[in-house]
Write a protein that holds these residues in place. Sequence first.
Motif, PDB file in Angstrom:
ATOM      1  N   SER A 121      32.077  48.275  39.475  1.00  0.00           N
ATOM      2  CA  SER A 121      33.024  48.257  40.857  1.00  0.00           C
ATOM      3  C   SER A 121      34.084  47.178  40.268  1.00  0.00           C
ATOM      4  O   SER A 121      34.061  46.477  39.148  1.00  0.00           O
ATOM      5  CB  SER A 121      32.177  47.664  42.102  1.00  0.00           C
ATOM      6  OG  SER A 121      31.973  46.239  41.686  1.00  0.00           O
ATOM      7  N   ARG A 122      35.155  47.388  41.159  1.00  0.00           N
ATOM      8  CA  ARG A 122      36.316  46.396  40.871  1.00  0.00           C
ATOM      9  C   ARG A 122      35.572  44.853  41.059  1.00  0.00           C
ATOM     10  O   ARG A 122      36.427  44.240  39.985  1.00  0.00           O
ATOM     11  CB  ARG A 122      37.397  47.049  41.865  1.00  0.00           C
ATOM     12  CG  ARG A 122      37.884  48.190  41.792  1.00  0.00           C
ATOM     13  CD  ARG A 122      39.051  48.517  42.642  1.00  0.00           C
ATOM     14  NE  ARG A 122      39.585  49.848  42.708  1.00  0.00           N
ATOM     15  CZ  ARG A 122      39.971  50.655  41.796  1.00  0.00           C
ATOM     16  NH1 ARG A 122      40.183  49.997  40.562  1.00  0.00           N
ATOM     17  NH2 ARG A 122      40.233  51.928  41.847  1.00  0.00           N
ATOM     18  N   SER A 123      35.152  44.569  42.075  1.00  0.00           N
ATOM     19  CA  SER A 123      34.582  43.311  41.989  1.00  0.00           C
ATOM     20  C   SER A 123      33.767  42.763  40.743  1.00  0.00           C
ATOM     21  O   SER A 123      33.857  41.677  40.366  1.00  0.00           O
ATOM     22  CB  SER A 123      33.731  43.146  43.157  1.00  0.00           C
ATOM     23  OG  SER A 123      34.385  43.128  44.302  1.00  0.00           O
ATOM     24  N   GLU A 124      33.117  43.920  40.313  1.00  0.00           N
ATOM     25  CA  GLU A 124      32.199  43.471  39.226  1.00  0.00           C
ATOM     26  C   GLU A 124      33.032  43.278  37.862  1.00  0.00           C
ATOM     27  O   GLU A 124      32.863  42.293  36.883  1.00  0.00           O
ATOM     28  CB  GLU A 124      31.212  44.710  38.693  1.00  0.00           C
ATOM     29  CG  GLU A 124      30.074  44.447  39.547  1.00  0.00           C
ATOM     30  CD  GLU A 124      29.136  45.629  39.579  1.00  0.00           C
ATOM     31  OE1 GLU A 124      28.020  45.610  39.563  1.00  0.00           O
ATOM     32  OE2 GLU A 124      29.599  46.930  39.215  1.00  0.00           O
ATOM     33  N   TRP A 125      34.075  44.106  37.836  1.00  0.00           N
ATOM     34  CA  TRP A 125      35.327  44.020  36.736  1.00  0.00           C
ATOM     35  C   TRP A 125      35.848  42.568  36.703  1.00  0.00           C
ATOM     36  O   TRP A 125      35.886  41.853  35.625  1.00  0.00           O
ATOM     37  CB  TRP A 125      36.372  44.884  36.688  1.00  0.00           C
ATOM     38  CG  TRP A 125      37.616  44.781  35.831  1.00  0.00           C
ATOM     39  CD1 TRP A 125      37.513  45.388  34.593  1.00  0.00           C
ATOM     40  CD2 TRP A 125      38.680  43.913  35.810  1.00  0.00           C
ATOM     41  NE1 TRP A 125      38.793  45.140  33.962  1.00  0.00           N
ATOM     42  CE2 TRP A 125      39.601  44.038  34.754  1.00  0.00           C
ATOM     43  CE3 TRP A 125      39.203  43.036  36.907  1.00  0.00           C
ATOM     44  CZ2 TRP A 125      40.827  43.379  34.609  1.00  0.00           C
ATOM     45  CZ3 TRP A 125      40.501  42.501  36.920  1.00  0.00           C
ATOM     46  CH2 TRP A 125      41.129  42.591  35.501  1.00  0.00           C
ATOM     47  N   ILE A 126      36.278  41.940  38.113  1.00  0.00           N
ATOM     48  CA  ILE A 126      36.759  40.643  38.157  1.00  0.00           C
ATOM     49  C   ILE A 126      35.688  39.582  37.705  1.00  0.00           C
ATOM     50  O   ILE A 126      35.871  38.820  36.755  1.00  0.00           O
ATOM     51  CB  ILE A 126      36.982  40.239  39.524  1.00  0.00           C
ATOM     52  CG1 ILE A 126      38.156  41.120  40.139  1.00  0.00           C
ATOM     53  CG2 ILE A 126      37.368  38.607  39.850  1.00  0.00           C
ATOM     54  CD1 ILE A 126      38.337  41.247  41.666  1.00  0.00           C
ATOM     55  N   GLU A 127      34.481  39.761  37.838  1.00  0.00           N
ATOM     56  CA  GLU A 127      33.304  38.851  37.725  1.00  0.00           C
ATOM     57  C   GLU A 127      33.137  38.753  35.978  1.00  0.00           C
ATOM     58  O   GLU A 127      33.097  37.721  35.461  1.00  0.00           O
ATOM     59  CB  GLU A 127      32.143  39.068  38.075  1.00  0.00           C
ATOM     60  CG  GLU A 127      31.804  39.021  39.850  1.00  0.00           C
ATOM     61  CD  GLU A 127      31.496  37.677  40.119  1.00  0.00           C
ATOM     62  OE1 GLU A 127      31.476  36.876  39.109  1.00  0.00           O
ATOM     63  OE2 GLU A 127      31.681  37.000  41.345  1.00  0.00           O
ATOM     64  N   GLN A 128      33.047  39.961  35.658  1.00  0.00           N
ATOM     65  CA  GLN A 128      32.664  40.031  34.136  1.00  0.00           C
ATOM     66  C   GLN A 128      33.882  39.824  33.016  1.00  0.00           C
ATOM     67  O   GLN A 128      33.413  39.226  31.885  1.00  0.00           O
ATOM     68  CB  GLN A 128      32.354  41.762  33.557  1.00  0.00           C
ATOM     69  CG  GLN A 128      31.302  42.127  34.449  1.00  0.00           C
ATOM     70  CD  GLN A 128      29.892  41.470  33.691  1.00  0.00           C
ATOM     71  OE1 GLN A 128      29.767  40.938  32.813  1.00  0.00           O
ATOM     72  NE2 GLN A 128      28.719  41.526  34.846  1.00  0.00           N
ATOM     73  N   THR A 129      35.187  39.963  33.566  1.00  0.00           N
ATOM     74  CA  THR A 129      36.343  39.637  32.800  1.00  0.00           C
ATOM     75  C   THR A 129      36.803  38.389  33.019  1.00  0.00           C
ATOM     76  O   THR A 129      37.695  37.905  32.091  1.00  0.00           O
ATOM     77  CB  THR A 129      37.447  40.483  32.927  1.00  0.00           C
ATOM     78  OG1 THR A 129      37.792  40.676  34.149  1.00  0.00           O
ATOM     79  CG2 THR A 129      37.012  42.029  32.623  1.00  0.00           C
ATOM     80  N   LEU A 130      36.220  37.643  33.999  1.00  0.00           N
ATOM     81  CA  LEU A 130      37.015  36.286  34.114  1.00  0.00           C
ATOM     82  C   LEU A 130      36.834  35.270  33.112  1.00  0.00           C
ATOM     83  O   LEU A 130      37.857  34.544  32.846  1.00  0.00           O
ATOM     84  CB  LEU A 130      36.321  35.521  35.472  1.00  0.00           C
ATOM     85  CG  LEU A 130      37.155  34.641  36.344  1.00  0.00           C
ATOM     86  CD1 LEU A 130      38.329  35.342  36.806  1.00  0.00           C
ATOM     87  CD2 LEU A 130      36.211  34.066  37.529  1.00  0.00           C
ATOM     88  N   PRO A 131      35.612  34.888  32.317  1.00  0.00           N
ATOM     89  CA  PRO A 131      35.678  34.239  31.081  1.00  0.00           C
ATOM     90  C   PRO A 131      36.923  34.190  30.195  1.00  0.00           C
ATOM     91  O   PRO A 131      37.442  33.483  29.814  1.00  0.00           O
ATOM     92  CB  PRO A 131      34.233  34.494  30.595  1.00  0.00           C
ATOM     93  CG  PRO A 131      33.610  34.884  31.803  1.00  0.00           C
ATOM     94  CD  PRO A 131      34.189  35.846  32.638  1.00  0.00           C
ATOM     95  N   VAL A 132      37.489  35.631  29.829  1.00  0.00           N
ATOM     96  CA  VAL A 132      38.284  35.922  28.705  1.00  0.00           C
ATOM     97  C   VAL A 132      39.472  35.647  29.589  1.00  0.00           C
ATOM     98  O   VAL A 132      40.392  34.909  28.832  1.00  0.00           O
ATOM     99  CB  VAL A 132      38.078  37.255  28.229  1.00  0.00           C
ATOM    100  CG1 VAL A 132      39.377  37.487  27.608  1.00  0.00           C
ATOM    101  CG2 VAL A 132      36.842  37.414  27.633  1.00  0.00           C
ATOM    102  N   TRP A 133      39.700  35.841  30.947  1.00  0.00           N
ATOM    103  CA  TRP A 133      41.056  35.503  31.647  1.00  0.00           C
ATOM    104  C   TRP A 133      41.567  34.180  31.640  1.00  0.00           C
ATOM    105  O   TRP A 133      42.329  33.580  31.368  1.00  0.00           O
ATOM    106  CB  TRP A 133      41.014  36.041  32.951  1.00  0.00           C
ATOM    107  CG  TRP A 133      41.169  37.658  32.850  1.00  0.00           C
ATOM    108  CD1 TRP A 133      40.242  38.644  33.468  1.00  0.00           C
ATOM    109  CD2 TRP A 133      42.386  38.257  32.675  1.00  0.00           C
ATOM    110  NE1 TRP A 133      40.991  39.579  33.174  1.00  0.00           N
ATOM    111  CE2 TRP A 133      42.311  39.597  32.986  1.00  0.00           C
ATOM    112  CE3 TRP A 133      43.725  37.778  32.086  1.00  0.00           C
ATOM    113  CZ2 TRP A 133      43.050  40.749  32.515  1.00  0.00           C
ATOM    114  CZ3 TRP A 133      44.777  38.909  31.839  1.00  0.00           C
ATOM    115  CH2 TRP A 133      44.275  40.186  31.965  1.00  0.00           C
ATOM    116  N   SER A 134      40.188  33.266  31.576  1.00  0.00           N
ATOM    117  CA  SER A 134      40.499  31.910  31.690  1.00  0.00           C
ATOM    118  C   SER A 134      40.991  31.477  30.300  1.00  0.00           C
ATOM    119  O   SER A 134      41.796  30.512  30.165  1.00  0.00           O
ATOM    120  CB  SER A 134      38.998  31.190  32.149  1.00  0.00           C
ATOM    121  OG  SER A 134      37.977  31.142  30.876  1.00  0.00           O
TER     122      SER A 134
END
Length: 459
Positions: free
Chosen positions: A116-129
């Motif tokens: 889902s879109r929320s799962e995309w946020i959760e899963q990709t946040l480490p790389v965005w940081s």
Amino acid sequence: MSDTPFGFNRPGNGEGDDDKPQDPFKAMGGDMTQFADMLHRFADMIGSQGAPGAGGGPLNWDLAKNIARHSVAEQGDPSVVDAERRQVQEALRLADLWLDEGTTLPAGIRTPQAWSRSEWIEQTLPVWSKVCDPIAARMVESMGGALGSGEIPADMQAMAGPLIGMVKQMAGAMVGGQAGQALGALAREVVGSADVGLPLAPDGVGALLPSGVAAFGEGLEVSEDEVRLYLALREAAHQRLFAHVPWLRAHLMGAVEDYARGITVDLSGIEQAVQGLDLSNPEAIQQALGGELQLTPEETPQQKAALTRLETTLALVEGWVDTVVNQVAGDRLPGSVKLAEAVRRRRATGGPAERTFATLVGLELRPRRLREAGALWRGLTEHRGVQGRDAVWEHPDLLPTAEDLDDPEGFVHGKNEIEGLSDLDISALTGEVGEKGEEKDEQDGGEGGEPGDGPEPRT
């Protein structure tokens, strides 16, 4: 939301830069004690939103995640149902089977997933940081330095350290809020984990967003199964590069960090916002500091080199993916031409990749660069074959440069002829050297062999 995610811009004209005051807090008026009281109040407000810099970084990622998830929830973010999950997993597995015929790089997806879109946020946040923290750190340092740059009375110097720390805390929360808005907007547009050309998914994971896939296919008059499979091919191709080109991740992240080192922060917008504010009203201060900051590149040779390296590598990644995917999809998916054109239009009109990098590091993935990268990879496929083309990824020194993208044909044909090594069989060359050595021994003391006999020299 602002049209500039993260609130970062590259000023276009630079007029009046010399006249901009460097300390935004001088405009607030009041004495230092009043300012300290205000900062304590504001720190309490920030504390209620989560500790900035969780994990030691400068940016409040807990706040960013909450804002991003709230943003997608407002627009509707249904959970992925079992049928959608099976469809995505089957599409990713089939895509990897097809790609085996188009590239020598092995499959990179061990765990196909539907997000889902929320799962995309959760899963990709480490790389965005990792991507955002270098630039966020520059902004936090600049705000802390602005407070400490003025002359502080001797009796207030003991208080200066904690005050600067609070200012950095404010900056971390501020950028966290802007990053959350940007990630929320991005989550509403992406179709998978590789839209921005970076390895955002966890290691071994390939993912598609069913809601993003459906939105991508609207108006194309192509079946939903074809749309899903074409996008699965692109996702799987990206994951092969990220999994089996070991230097690529560090190469991309290093270029972002190198560029961030040359960034300065324009605080003039904050200075104007705080003029005449009531220091006893922390809510007004929070609103004033919630404006956008401008990141100004120093344009040093080192920074230009980092930007060029990042832009070129991203273009080469996307060009390779286009080449491989369109090759294997051409005879299998009747709508592949329409789908490839839809991808090109998405880039040309400023898709998520272009906007994110343009605002994050001042980088725009220009369609012209991507077209040239695609032409280069197609030329290498025709001239060297699939194995010779993919061998270019074996080391960063073999990768085409920005100058090579200006002349793809020159890279495809010129370097081989210059080096004279493209058609040599290394084993035959080794054997030839051995024969020459034996003949030399015979000439020195053995029988049978007249001086000068032997293979004709290469000309």
